[in-house]
Design a protein around this motif. Structure first.
Motif, short mmCIF file in Angstrom:
data_model
loop_
_atom_site.label_atom_id
_atom_site.label_comp_id
_atom_site.label_asym_id
_atom_site.label_seq_id
_atom_site.Cartn_x
_atom_site.Cartn_y
_atom_site.Cartn_z
N PHE A 1 0.86 -1.19 0.00
CA PHE A 1 0.00 0.00 0.00
C PHE A 1 0.89 1.24 0.00
O PHE A 1 0.93 2.02 0.94
CB PHE A 1 -0.93 -0.01 1.20
CG PHE A 1 -1.77 -1.27 1.29
CD1 PHE A 1 -2.49 -1.70 0.19
CD2 PHE A 1 -1.80 -2.02 2.44
CE1 PHE A 1 -3.24 -2.87 0.24
CE2 PHE A 1 -2.55 -3.18 2.52
CZ PHE A 1 -3.27 -3.61 1.41
N HIS B 1 -3.55 8.45 -1.15
CA HIS B 1 -4.93 8.04 -0.94
C HIS B 1 -5.73 8.89 -1.89
O HIS B 1 -5.73 10.13 -1.75
CB HIS B 1 -5.36 8.27 0.49
CG HIS B 1 -4.42 7.63 1.50
ND1 HIS B 1 -3.25 8.20 1.91
CD2 HIS B 1 -4.49 6.45 2.17
CE1 HIS B 1 -2.64 7.41 2.80
NE2 HIS B 1 -3.36 6.34 2.97
N TYR C 1 -6.41 13.67 0.14
CA TYR C 1 -6.32 13.38 1.58
C TYR C 1 -5.32 14.30 2.28
O TYR C 1 -5.44 14.55 3.48
CB TYR C 1 -5.91 11.91 1.70
CG TYR C 1 -5.80 11.31 3.09
CD1 TYR C 1 -6.73 11.57 4.09
CD2 TYR C 1 -4.75 10.44 3.37
CE1 TYR C 1 -6.62 10.97 5.33
CE2 TYR C 1 -4.63 9.83 4.62
CZ TYR C 1 -5.56 10.10 5.60
OH TYR C 1 -5.44 9.50 6.82
N MET D 1 -5.73 3.40 -3.92
CA MET D 1 -6.55 3.29 -2.71
C MET D 1 -7.41 4.54 -2.59
O MET D 1 -6.90 5.66 -2.66
CB MET D 1 -5.65 3.16 -1.47
CG MET D 1 -6.41 2.92 -0.17
SD MET D 1 -5.31 2.87 1.26
CE MET D 1 -4.42 1.35 0.97
N PHE E 1 -10.07 8.39 2.80
CA PHE E 1 -11.06 8.56 3.86
C PHE E 1 -11.87 9.85 3.71
O PHE E 1 -13.02 9.93 4.12
CB PHE E 1 -10.37 8.69 5.22
CG PHE E 1 -9.72 7.44 5.74
CD1 PHE E 1 -10.46 6.27 5.91
CD2 PHE E 1 -8.38 7.43 6.12
CE1 PHE E 1 -9.88 5.13 6.43
CE2 PHE E 1 -7.79 6.29 6.64
CZ PHE E 1 -8.54 5.13 6.79
N ASP F 1 -9.76 2.54 1.38
CA ASP F 1 -8.95 2.56 2.59
C ASP F 1 -9.75 1.84 3.68
O ASP F 1 -10.94 1.53 3.53
CB ASP F 1 -8.58 3.99 3.01
CG ASP F 1 -7.34 4.01 3.92
OD1 ASP F 1 -6.97 2.93 4.45
OD2 ASP F 1 -6.74 5.08 4.11
C1 NOJ Z 1 -5.23 3.06 6.79
C2 NOJ Z 1 -4.25 3.94 6.11
O1 NOJ Z 1 -4.86 5.18 5.82
C3 NOJ Z 1 -3.70 3.36 4.82
O2 NOJ Z 1 -2.67 4.20 4.36
C4 NOJ Z 1 -3.21 1.97 5.04
O3 NOJ Z 1 -2.66 1.46 3.85
C5 NOJ Z 1 -4.36 1.12 5.53
N1 NOJ Z 1 -4.85 1.67 6.78
C6 NOJ Z 1 -3.95 -0.33 5.74
O4 NOJ Z 1 -3.12 -0.46 6.81
#
Ligand code: NOJ
Length: 748
Positions: A169, A223, A227, A266, A269, A301
């Protein structure tokens, strides 16, 4: 000057149409994911046989760690239960799994024991190294050296792939202009061009040329999107930015990642102008799929789908899931909203099953492309061979020392000379093994870290006395250790003061309302300064910091970020002059938190700051930053002259070609980051006073000079206008390299 824009409405439309072609480099190769007819046939065949529930299982990702070591806040699913879920086809991907033995067992359940024998894709947050921890990404960006960032990502891919990871990620490519935001540590700073170069480099490093190779992991640009612009710098907070800013500042690094062939994105949020990013069809489908032709898949995410209920954008989890999948989120990370709630949404007609099929098709394409259907297992013998090797450590040391930014060096205090026979290494971070790892060290271990104290001791050798005192903690108000530190300083020729932020003061959920030095560290610095001994500050930090007192009083300041396992060695390399510092700030350092947001590519305003009350400034602080984006000193001096431009009139499909002589006027070899900025003087939208459009790192031996040339496509100098068309408008521009400047004109 203004007249040039007046009479152009007639041809403007044609001109716009001409330059509306996306300017970032067209992808050289064919799409990586999909379009292979034989594989498409296999995918169609699979989808044709699967029930809706089975399809949704494949679009579900859940936490899969066998132990709680890595993320203790997440409840563990017992190994047998996990195997059961996989055999039943309830899950298509896991995150948090480590080790060949465990991941092979999981994979066997999927690939040999489940109904359709679809392998799992196993993801992890491999953010700045796997076990060999590199500088935080903000430090990586401070190298301004995409090759180094690519190498670091490759090492992370080698190590993580060997322990059963298929997918990282990373990179986080969020532009950030508010360093209160803790996750500024994970990105490349404030600038879209630097961010784009770093994004592409990381994707190349993680994925390599062959996605099926045992040293390749699929990357995930995150993200998506904006973000990095939360109100107040508070993590997860609302984002409200203009569409122009979205397109010109926040989207370009994602575009660069897509053009570099990134396999996944990804969804973020945050909301963007009222619509949560994980439900935003405009960004996820119109921009990403229709305009950029992204052919990988999008994962949400953690819980960001279900959080659309809390945002007030979805009425319940089923509504959230329906909105996310129709917007373009293909896989749900950890909220189970697809598996648990989409059956209802499909049954009542809110989501056509064809939408689910398309999401599944995208996920399966990536699984095929990375070779999982041929061999999903990891060779268990690899792990021991590739983790934390001396070669990997060497790369980490090179990246770390190249990332350090020398902010101040009055009287050439650094590098440490032969005459220094005793050094007091002071500060709460001087002997820390934990903090240099930085915010997202994953399976990195403190025991692997060379501390600043150890690095200095080792390099200084027997002839130099090295004393150590902690002085104070990073946080808190305990000053009882300062006296001992002062004593150590008084007995020594030089003080190296290692202060800043601990590893847990940046990163996810770790925003700060004030980015000044925490605790009593400034007091410690003041007392040491008062001894009259020369003090060099080494700052370990996860973000830009406001350091006004240090900037005015401490003669030498080296920003070292959180540099990873080779911390002490890399810092000693620079302090003793074995390596000449060459990093530049990838983000502005303000004088005070209250100046935020402050960044180089700002607008001029109608009242640019002047000695006049009614101009854009503060009554209690200069409006300028302490240290701007792109700033950084060397142990040598570079001088710039003979700035030239090949042609002063340029067509929109032409190339801006400029050159400059850069001389190393000092006595040490060194590397310089040569930066080219432009300003579009008048636009149908106002333009930044300085926009980075090119940079190069050049090594120049002492006493020599180099002619540095830039070729920048004119079509890259445009922006999105009010109608969201990408335009390069004719008219006058300025360009700048260091303190030299020139002009050119874009003509019809
Ligand atoms: C939340 C984080 O915002 C994201 O960057 C991460 O890859 C995921 N959790 C998984 O751990």
């Amino acid at each position: 000057m203004h007249a040039r824009r007046c009479n152009r409405i007639g041809w403007y439309v044609a001109f716009v149409a001409f330059v509306a072609v996306p300017w970032t480099a067209a992808r050289a190769e064919a799409p990586r994911f999909g379009r292979d007819p034989a594989i498409e046939k296999r995918i169609d065949d699979l989808i044709g046989r699967m029930t809706l529930e089975e399809k949704l299982g494949q679009l579900t990702q859940q936490w899969g760690a066998e132990t709680q070591d890595v993320n203790p806040v997440v409840t563990r699913t017992k190994r047998d239960d996990m195997l059961g879920l996989i055999r039943a086809g309830k899950v298509g991907s896991l995150l948090g799994t480590h080790g060949a033995e465990y991941t092979n067992a999981l994979q066997k359940a999927a690939f040999e024991e489940s109904k359709y024998k679809i392998p799992l894709i196993l993801g992890n947050d491999v953010i700045h190294g796997y076990r060999t921890i590199f500088p935080i990404p903000l430090g990586g960006a401070a190298t301004w050296d995409p090759k180094l960032v690519e190498q670091a990502a490759h090492v992370a891919a080698v190590e993580s792939a060997a322990t059963g990871t298929h997918w990282t990620f990373a990179p986080m490519v969020d532009v950030c202009r508010d360093p209160r935001w803790g996750r500024v540590a994970e990105g490349a700073g404030e600038d879209p061009l630097l961010g784009s170069e770093m994004a592409a480099a990381a994707v190349r490093g993680f994925q390599g040329d062959d996605l099926t190779a045992p040293d390749s992991v699929v990357a995930c640009a995150k993200h998506y999107v904006a973000y990095g612009a939360p109100e107040g710098g508070r993590d997860y907070n609302t984002v409200d930015i203009s569409l122009q800013t979205l397109h010109d500042v926040y989207l370009p690094p994602f575009r660069a990642a897509v053009d570099a062939g990134v396999g996944t994105l990804m969804s973020a949020f945050n909301e963007i102008n009222g619509v949560p990013a994980s439900g935003c069809r405009y960004t996820l489908t119109t921009v990403l799929r229709d305009q950029w032709h992204f052919d990988g898949f999008v994962v949400s995410d953690w819980g960001s789908v279900i959080e659309m209920v809390a945002h007030g954008y979805a009425s319940d989890p089923a509504d959230a899931a329906a909105k996310a999948i129709t917007a373009g989120v293909d896989m749900d990370m950890s909220s189970f909203s697809y598996r648990d709630h989409l059956p209802r949404a499909v049954a009542d007609g809110r989501v056509p099953e064809s939408v689910v099929d398309e999401a599944l098709r995208r996920v399966l394409r990536v699984k095929f492309a990375i070779g999982l259907f041929d061999d999903p297992y990891t060779d268990p013998s690899l792990e021991k061979k590739v983790i934390l090797t001396p070669e990997h450590r060497q790369v980490a040391r090179e990246v770390a020392r190249s990332s350090f930014v020398l902010l101040r060096n009055e009287g050439d205090l650094l590098p440490i000379g032969e005459d220094v026979k005793s050094i007091a290494v002071i500060g709460p971070l001087a002997d820390s093994q934990k903090d240099p790892l930085g915010t997202w060290a994953g399976v990195g271990k403190a025991e692997d870290v060379v501390t600043v104290l150890d690095g200095i001791k080792q390099r200084a050798g027997a002839g130099v006395t090295v004393r150590h005192a902690r002085g104070c903690d990073v946080r808190g108000d305990d000053t009882s250790g300062i006296a001992e530190a002062v004593e150590a300083a008084e007995q020594s020729d030089l003080v190296v003061l290692v202060i800043g932020e601990s590893d847990d003061m940046s990163g996810e959920g770790h925003s700060r309302a004030s980015i000044e030095l925490p605790g009593v560290q400034r007091q410690l610095a003041q007392k040491l300064h008062a001894t009259g001994k020369p003090v060099a500050v080494v700052l370990l930090n996860g973000r830009p910091m406001a350091l006004p007192w240090l900037a005015e009083n401490i003669p030498a300041i080296l920003v070292a970020w959180h540099p990873g396992v080779e911390c002490g060695n890399a810092i000693a390399d620079v302090l003793f002059g074995d390596f000449n510092p060459c990093g530049k700030l990838p983000i502005t350092f303000p004088r005070a938190t209250g100046q935020i947001p402050i960044y180089t590519a700002h607008k001029n305003t109608g009242r640019p700051p002047r000695d006049d009350r009614y101009t854009s400034k503060y009554i209690d602080l200069p409006w300028t930053p302490q240290y701007p984006f792109g700033y950084g000193l060397s142990y040598t001096q570079f001088t710039y002259r003979n700035l030239s431009i090949k042609a002063q009139e340029l067509k929109a499909d032409g190339t801006l070609e400029v050159a400059v002589d850069v001389a190393n006027a000092g006595k040490r070899d060194g590397a310089e980051i040569v930066q080219l900025y432009v300003r579009d003087l008048v636009g149908s939208s106002t333009r930044p006073v300085r926009q980075l459009v090119g940079f190069q790192k050049v090594q120049i031996p002492a006493g020599q000079d180099r002619r540095v040339k830039f070729s920048v496509p004119v079509r890259s100098l445009g922006f999105h206008n009010w109608d969201m068309q990408y335009v390069v408008e004719p008219g006058d521009f300025q360009f700048f390299i260091a303190d030299l400047e020139g002009t050119f004109r874009v003509v019809e």
